[in-house]
Design a protein around this motif. Structure first.
Motif, PDB file in Angstrom:
ATOM      1  N   GLY A 165       0.786  -1.217   0.000  1.00  0.00           N
ATOM      2  CA  GLY A 165       0.000   0.000   0.000  1.00  0.00           C
ATOM      3  C   GLY A 165       0.817   1.265   0.000  1.00  0.00           C
ATOM      4  O   GLY A 165       2.017   1.281   0.241  1.00  0.00           O
ATOM      5  N   GLY A 166       0.119   2.378  -0.252  1.00  0.00           N
ATOM      6  CA  GLY A 166       0.759   3.678  -0.252  1.00  0.00           C
ATOM      7  C   GLY A 166       1.650   3.862  -1.462  1.00  0.00           C
ATOM      8  O   GLY A 166       2.221   2.918  -1.995  1.00  0.00           O
ATOM      9  N   SER A 167       1.793   5.084  -1.899  1.00  0.00           N
ATOM     10  CA  SER A 167       2.585   5.341  -3.094  1.00  0.00           C
ATOM     11  C   SER A 167       4.067   5.091  -2.872  1.00  0.00           C
ATOM     12  O   SER A 167       4.807   4.849  -3.807  1.00  0.00           O
ATOM     13  CB  SER A 167       2.364   6.789  -3.554  1.00  0.00           C
ATOM     14  N   ASN A 168       4.522   5.149  -1.587  1.00  0.00           N
ATOM     15  CA  ASN A 168       5.940   4.885  -1.339  1.00  0.00           C
ATOM     16  C   ASN A 168       6.175   3.495  -0.776  1.00  0.00           C
ATOM     17  O   ASN A 168       7.300   3.148  -0.442  1.00  0.00           O
ATOM     18  CB  ASN A 168       6.530   5.941  -0.388  1.00  0.00           C
ATOM     19  N   GLY A 169       5.108   2.689  -0.656  1.00  0.00           N
ATOM     20  CA  GLY A 169       5.249   1.315  -0.199  1.00  0.00           C
ATOM     21  C   GLY A 169       5.604   1.170   1.259  1.00  0.00           C
ATOM     22  O   GLY A 169       5.970   0.094   1.706  1.00  0.00           O
ATOM     23  N   HIS A 170       5.526   2.254   2.027  1.00  0.00           N
ATOM     24  CA  HIS A 170       5.936   2.192   3.419  1.00  0.00           C
ATOM     25  C   HIS A 170       4.808   2.550   4.371  1.00  0.00           C
ATOM     26  O   HIS A 170       5.034   3.090   5.447  1.00  0.00           O
ATOM     27  CB  HIS A 170       7.146   3.103   3.668  1.00  0.00           C
ATOM     28  N   SER A 171       3.589   2.252   3.993  1.00  0.00           N
ATOM     29  CA  SER A 171       2.509   2.348   4.970  1.00  0.00           C
ATOM     30  C   SER A 171       2.410   1.061   5.761  1.00  0.00           C
ATOM     31  O   SER A 171       1.858   1.017   6.852  1.00  0.00           O
ATOM     32  CB  SER A 171       1.185   2.647   4.265  1.00  0.00           C
ATOM     33  N   LEU A 172       2.977  -0.032   5.213  1.00  0.00           N
ATOM     34  CA  LEU A 172       3.003  -1.328   5.874  1.00  0.00           C
ATOM     35  C   LEU A 172       4.228  -2.082   5.351  1.00  0.00           C
ATOM     36  O   LEU A 172       4.383  -2.248   4.142  1.00  0.00           O
ATOM     37  CB  LEU A 172       1.718  -2.108   5.562  1.00  0.00           C
ATOM     38  N   TRP A 173       5.091  -2.529   6.248  1.00  0.00           N
ATOM     39  CA  TRP A 173       6.283  -3.227   5.786  1.00  0.00           C
ATOM     40  C   TRP A 173       6.827  -4.152   6.876  1.00  0.00           C
ATOM     41  O   TRP A 173       6.462  -4.042   8.051  1.00  0.00           O
ATOM     42  CB  TRP A 173       7.353  -2.261   5.307  1.00  0.00           C
ATOM     43  N   ILE A 174       7.705  -5.058   6.457  1.00  0.00           N
ATOM     44  CA  ILE A 174       8.303  -6.054   7.347  1.00  0.00           C
ATOM     45  C   ILE A 174       9.804  -5.815   7.425  1.00  0.00           C
ATOM     46  O   ILE A 174      10.460  -5.562   6.418  1.00  0.00           O
ATOM     47  CB  ILE A 174       8.022  -7.485   6.837  1.00  0.00           C
ATOM     48  N   VAL A 175      10.344  -5.897   8.636  1.00  0.00           N
ATOM     49  CA  VAL A 175      11.782  -5.768   8.858  1.00  0.00           C
ATOM     50  C   VAL A 175      12.270  -7.059   9.503  1.00  0.00           C
ATOM     51  O   VAL A 175      11.778  -7.456  10.562  1.00  0.00           O
ATOM     52  CB  VAL A 175      12.109  -4.575   9.769  1.00  0.00           C
ATOM     53  N   GLU A 176      13.225  -7.726   8.863  1.00  0.00           N
ATOM     54  CA  GLU A 176      13.811  -8.932   9.435  1.00  0.00           C
ATOM     55  C   GLU A 176      15.035  -8.550  10.246  1.00  0.00           C
ATOM     56  O   GLU A 176      16.035  -8.083   9.714  1.00  0.00           O
ATOM     57  CB  GLU A 176      14.196  -9.918   8.329  1.00  0.00           C
ATOM     58  N   LYS A 177      14.960  -8.764  11.554  1.00  0.00           N
ATOM     59  CA  LYS A 177      16.059  -8.417  12.449  1.00  0.00           C
ATOM     60  C   LYS A 177      17.074  -9.545  12.567  1.00  0.00           C
ATOM     61  O   LYS A 177      18.281  -9.293  12.677  1.00  0.00           O
ATOM     62  CB  LYS A 177      15.505  -8.062  13.828  1.00  0.00           C
ATOM     63  N   ALA A 178      16.602 -10.789  12.607  1.00  0.00           N
ATOM     64  CA  ALA A 178      17.481 -11.959  12.663  1.00  0.00           C
ATOM     65  C   ALA A 178      16.781 -13.070  11.901  1.00  0.00           C
ATOM     66  O   ALA A 178      15.656 -13.445  12.249  1.00  0.00           O
ATOM     67  CB  ALA A 178      17.757 -12.374  14.102  1.00  0.00           C
ATOM     68  N   ALA A 179      17.418 -13.561  10.866  1.00  0.00           N
ATOM     69  CA  ALA A 179      16.776 -14.515   9.962  1.00  0.00           C
ATOM     70  C   ALA A 179      16.209 -15.712  10.723  1.00  0.00           C
ATOM     71  O   ALA A 179      16.933 -16.413  11.437  1.00  0.00           O
ATOM     72  CB  ALA A 179      17.780 -14.996   8.913  1.00  0.00           C
ATOM     73  N   GLY A 180      14.906 -15.908  10.542  1.00  0.00           N
ATOM     74  CA  GLY A 180      14.234 -17.042  11.155  1.00  0.00           C
ATOM     75  C   GLY A 180      14.032 -16.949  12.647  1.00  0.00           C
ATOM     76  O   GLY A 180      13.501 -17.885  13.261  1.00  0.00           O
ATOM     77  N   ARG A 181      14.404 -15.810  13.255  1.00  0.00           N
ATOM     78  CA  ARG A 181      14.326 -15.695  14.712  1.00  0.00           C
ATOM     79  C   ARG A 181      13.628 -14.432  15.200  1.00  0.00           C
ATOM     80  O   ARG A 181      13.070 -14.428  16.292  1.00  0.00           O
ATOM     81  CB  ARG A 181      15.748 -15.740  15.318  1.00  0.00           C
ATOM     82  N   HIS A 182      13.682 -13.373  14.427  1.00  0.00           N
ATOM     83  CA  HIS A 182      13.164 -12.084  14.923  1.00  0.00           C
ATOM     84  C   HIS A 182      12.690 -11.246  13.741  1.00  0.00           C
ATOM     85  O   HIS A 182      13.476 -10.893  12.863  1.00  0.00           O
ATOM     86  CB  HIS A 182      14.278 -11.353  15.695  1.00  0.00           C
ATOM     87  N   VAL A 183      11.396 -10.951  13.728  1.00  0.00           N
ATOM     88  CA  VAL A 183      10.781 -10.163  12.658  1.00  0.00           C
ATOM     89  C   VAL A 183       9.921  -9.072  13.283  1.00  0.00           C
ATOM     90  O   VAL A 183       9.272  -9.289  14.316  1.00  0.00           O
ATOM     91  CB  VAL A 183       9.915 -11.060  11.746  1.00  0.00           C
ATOM     92  N   GLU A 184       9.916  -7.888  12.669  1.00  0.00           N
ATOM     93  CA  GLU A 184       9.036  -6.798  13.092  1.00  0.00           C
ATOM     94  C   GLU A 184       8.140  -6.399  11.928  1.00  0.00           C
ATOM     95  O   GLU A 184       8.630  -6.213  10.808  1.00  0.00           O
ATOM     96  CB  GLU A 184       9.847  -5.596  13.576  1.00  0.00           C
ATOM     97  N   VAL A 185       6.856  -6.275  12.200  1.00  0.00           N
ATOM     98  CA  VAL A 185       5.891  -5.804  11.207  1.00  0.00           C
ATOM     99  C   VAL A 185       5.445  -4.414  11.636  1.00  0.00           C
ATOM    100  O   VAL A 185       4.940  -4.238  12.752  1.00  0.00           O
ATOM    101  CB  VAL A 185       4.680  -6.745  11.095  1.00  0.00           C
ATOM    102  N   ARG A 186       5.633  -3.443  10.763  1.00  0.00           N
ATOM    103  CA  ARG A 186       5.317  -2.047  11.088  1.00  0.00           C
ATOM    104  C   ARG A 186       4.217  -1.546  10.171  1.00  0.00           C
ATOM    105  O   ARG A 186       4.381  -1.518   8.943  1.00  0.00           O
ATOM    106  CB  ARG A 186       6.575  -1.186  10.962  1.00  0.00           C
ATOM    107  N   ALA A 187       3.124  -1.165  10.753  1.00  0.00           N
ATOM    108  CA  ALA A 187       1.984  -0.647  10.005  1.00  0.00           C
ATOM    109  C   ALA A 187       1.890   0.849  10.266  1.00  0.00           C
ATOM    110  O   ALA A 187       1.245   1.295  11.224  1.00  0.00           O
ATOM    111  CB  ALA A 187       0.695  -1.355  10.430  1.00  0.00           C
ATOM    112  N   GLY A 188       2.572   1.637   9.426  1.00  0.00           N
ATOM    113  CA  GLY A 188       2.625   3.077   9.634  1.00  0.00           C
ATOM    114  C   GLY A 188       1.277   3.745   9.530  1.00  0.00           C
ATOM    115  O   GLY A 188       1.022   4.759  10.187  1.00  0.00           O
ATOM    116  N   TYR A 189       0.378   3.205   8.719  1.00  0.00           N
ATOM    117  CA  TYR A 189      -0.922   3.843   8.518  1.00  0.00           C
ATOM    118  C   TYR A 189      -1.822   3.724   9.730  1.00  0.00           C
ATOM    119  O   TYR A 189      -2.783   4.493   9.878  1.00  0.00           O
ATOM    120  CB  TYR A 189      -1.616   3.261   7.277  1.00  0.00           C
ATOM    121  N   ILE A 190      -1.538   2.781  10.644  1.00  0.00           N
ATOM    122  CA  ILE A 190      -2.294   2.678  11.894  1.00  0.00           C
ATOM    123  C   ILE A 190      -1.371   2.800  13.109  1.00  0.00           C
ATOM    124  O   ILE A 190      -1.770   2.486  14.231  1.00  0.00           O
ATOM    125  CB  ILE A 190      -3.115   1.369  11.983  1.00  0.00           C
ATOM    126  N   GLY A 191      -0.136   3.244  12.895  1.00  0.00           N
ATOM    127  CA  GLY A 191       0.780   3.508  14.001  1.00  0.00           C
ATOM    128  C   GLY A 191       1.099   2.302  14.851  1.00  0.00           C
ATOM    129  O   GLY A 191       1.353   2.439  16.055  1.00  0.00           O
TER     130      GLY A 191
END
Length: 442
Positions: free
Chosen positions: A240-266
């Motif tokens: 979503g969003g024109s810059n693709g960063h209203s919702l995105w996933i950040v992998e902190k440690a492969a297979g062990r730690h993931v963060e999902v950030r939904a900027g459009y709902i904070g």
């Protein structure tokens, strides 16, 4: 030189106008160069509007009139405030960084202070519909204030920290909803940890981000034991969003730690795998978390676990019962934590003694709050040392996401401050009282 009927007769006006002109022309040139291939990347950055508003304000000023410096500095401060409002979406934008440098140079040239009044005509960057933090929240919110946030966490056997900061230990075997509102649904699936015990642990987490205006289509993220992907189920890493960063996933440690950030709902959700089981921590704005109707009332983060699913007893964790050979360490632990001697439940023996569990948990959890008690409970129940890391990382994720530091630590209801704290306070109070009485009677 002259301009209009007033003319620029103010001393140094030519240098001022030259500096401002160079700055603004540079911005316009950079903007024109970037407009093609970078337009999509920076479409959410509104620095051009800030610059246009600044030019509009300063075009009304006359350097030959008294008070020009004061008004020009006000306009500069308003320009600076406008750039700060849009800074989140302008990271990496060369126009934005050029503008901030230009503002700093002009403030130095005109001896403008950073603090002070701004122009009566306020320069405001327009709100960004897919950036929750750029939108006003609540009619009584102060200018620049952030919306109220809530925290929920789930880890271990499993231990639940609700949006109300209630701490519970529950059975909740099978699939249960943690969060279910108009924007987001989070469901966890738990299985029994050891035979003969009610304790369960999480092996699967499913998150559904519901469609929202032009910010995102529906996106589903699913994690399970030994499969913690760094993408949504459709293979994308953002949505979503024109810059693709209203919702995105950040992998902190492969297979062990993931963060999902939904900027459009904070909203931020942290998922970890520790050992065979998963943990979850979530920070959600209050107005988002409370956007649900009566049909969505079964939410563990909102209302806690149903009473029939509770393992703890009013916040007290019952220790698994052991054979008589462990009576000594259990007695010692109960002396330190009076609530631990109630509601002992039968569970299979593990190779971990109570004394060993206490010592192992103390290595990473120095404060004997509910995270420490949970660690001891999990070790005694399962004998699995991975639950030490689960409790420790749950604590760290809570400290990262929980908005109120004074609520970080939760102690069992039977807990009371140790003698070193309580007795000293009582001694000090009594001493002050007797000193006052002695002076009064002299």
């Amino acid at each position: 030189m002259g301009m209009g009927k007033s003319g620029f007769c103010y001393p140094g006006a030519d240098r001022l106008i030259n500096a401002a002109s160079i700055c603004l022309v540079s911005l316009a040139l950079i903007s024109w160069v970037e407009k093609g291939e970078c337009q999509a990347q920076y479409s959410q950055c509104h620095i051009q509007k800030c610059t246009t508003s600044f030019v509009s304000l300063t075009s009304l000023l006359n350097p030959s009139l008294h008070g020009f410096d004061t008004e020009f500095c006000k306009a500069l401060r308003a320009y600076s405030a406008c750039t700060q409002h849009t800074s989140r979406s302008c990271r990496g934008n060369l126009v934005f960084h050029s503008a901030t440098l230009g503002i700093s140079d002009l403030m130095t040239q005109r001896n403008c202070s950073r603090d002070g009044p701004t122009s009566a005509t306020r320069l405001e960057a327009p709100t960004e519909p897919c950036d929750y933090h750029s939108r006003p929240h609540g009619s009584g919110a102060r200018e620049g204030s952030h919306p109220g946030y809530l925290f929920c966490g789930l880890f271990g056997d499993p231990h639940l920290r609700t949006f109300k900061d209630d701490f519970q230990t529950c059975k909740v075997e099978g699939a249960w909803p943690l969060i279910d509102n108009n924007y987001l649904s989070v469901q966890v699936t738990n299985i029994p940890v050891v035979a003969g015990s009610h304790a369960t642990a999480t092996i699967k987490i499913t998150m559904i981000f519901k469609p929202h205006q032009d910010c995102t289509d529906q996106k589903v993220y699913q994690a399970q034991t030994d499969d913690l992907p760094a993408a949504f189920m459709d293979g994308t890493v953002s949505g979503g969003g024109s810059n693709g960063h209203s919702l995105w996933i950040v992998e902190k440690a492969a297979g062990r730690h993931v963060e999902v950030r939904a900027g459009y709902i904070g909203t931020t959700v942290i998922v970890r795998q520790l050992g065979r089981y998963l943990t979850l921590a979530a920070r959600v704005p209050r107005e988002v978390a409370m956007a649900f109707d009566e049909s969505q009332d079964l939410q563990l983060c909102v209302n806690g676990c149903p009473s029939a699913e509770r393992i703890d007893q009013g916040g007290r964790l019952p220790l698994p019962e052991r054979s008589p050979r462990w009576a000594g360490p259990q007695h010692q632990y109960r002396q330190l934590h009076p609530g631990a001697n109630r509601g002992l439940v039968a569970a299979p023996r593990s190779s971990v003694t109570l004394e060993a569990a206490v010592m192992a948990c103390q290595v990473q959890l120095e404060v004997k709050d509910i995270y420490f008690h949970s660690c001891v409970f999990d070790l005694l129940t399962t004998g699995d040392s991975d639950f030490i890391s689960a409790a420790y990382n749950a604590l760290k994720d809570m400290e990262t996401l929980h908005p109120m530091r004074d609520r970080w630590q939760i102690f069992p209801r039977s807990y009371s401050p140790g003698p070193s704290h309580l007795h000293h306070r009582l001694f000090l109070l009594c001493s002050l009282f007797f000193m006052f009485l002695f002076d009064f009677l002299k």
